[in-house]
Design an enzyme around this catalytic site. Sequence first.
Site, short mmCIF file in Angstrom:
data_model
loop_
_atom_site.label_atom_id
_atom_site.label_comp_id
_atom_site.label_asym_id
_atom_site.label_seq_id
_atom_site.Cartn_x
_atom_site.Cartn_y
_atom_site.Cartn_z
CE LYS A 10 -4.04 -2.13 2.23
NZ LYS A 10 -5.02 -2.03 3.35
CE1 TYR A 50 -9.56 -2.91 0.32
CE2 TYR A 50 -8.51 -0.93 -0.50
CZ TYR A 50 -8.43 -2.14 0.16
OH TYR A 50 -7.23 -2.59 0.65
CG ASN A 113 -3.72 -2.23 6.81
OD1 ASN A 113 -3.58 -1.83 5.66
ND2 ASN A 113 -4.74 -2.97 7.19
CG HIS A 116 -5.40 -5.88 -0.52
ND1 HIS A 116 -6.66 -5.86 0.04
CD2 HIS A 116 -5.49 -6.73 -1.58
CE1 HIS A 116 -7.46 -6.64 -0.67
NE2 HIS A 116 -6.77 -7.18 -1.66
CD GLU A 127 -9.14 -8.33 -3.89
OE1 GLU A 127 -8.01 -8.82 -3.62
OE2 GLU A 127 -9.96 -7.98 -3.02
#
Length: 138
Positions: A10, A50, A113, A116, A127
């Site tokens: 990310k 998302y 975080n 993913h 995805e």
Amino acid sequence: MIERTLAIIKPDAVERRLTGTIIARIEAEGFQIRAMKRVHLSKAQAEGFYAVHRERPFFASLTAFMSSGPAIVVVLESADAIRKWRALMGATDPAKADPGTLRKEFAQSIERNATHGSDAPDTAAYEIGYFFSGTELI
Ligand code: ATP
Ligand code: MG
């Protein structure tokens, strides 16, 4: 069963120059990298990715973060890849992540975080197709 999953390094982790460190962990854990590229998502592209979370209170903030800078998208392959990659990442909230997991080590918050991972075979297929065509998976 040999599976594929979509991993993302990310924007928070890319910005902090953790790409190489995270890729090294991926390879050390025995995953094959089948495709990889650097992307800078638009807000709309992050919202599409998302979309399952669109009703959640954190959706606007999450998609702003995910479109805030470049990310690295990677297709990983191994036996049991979906579960295995989520285990290496650790819990969504770094405060709850086990020692030795990527999020424990590198996440700054529940939102920022670091990585993913797809959560099931159908989401992995969606995805992977969101970022890569069949001829890019090698
Ligand atoms: P990912 O889908 O990114 O691999 P995940 O499956 O562990 O993460 P999800 O519940 O799918 O967790 O949430 C997607 C992402 O939304 C999280 O990784 C995190 O960046 C963000 N997020 C989740 N919960 C929160 C929250 N309570 N507050 C802020 N951001 C959150
Ligand atoms: Mg998820």
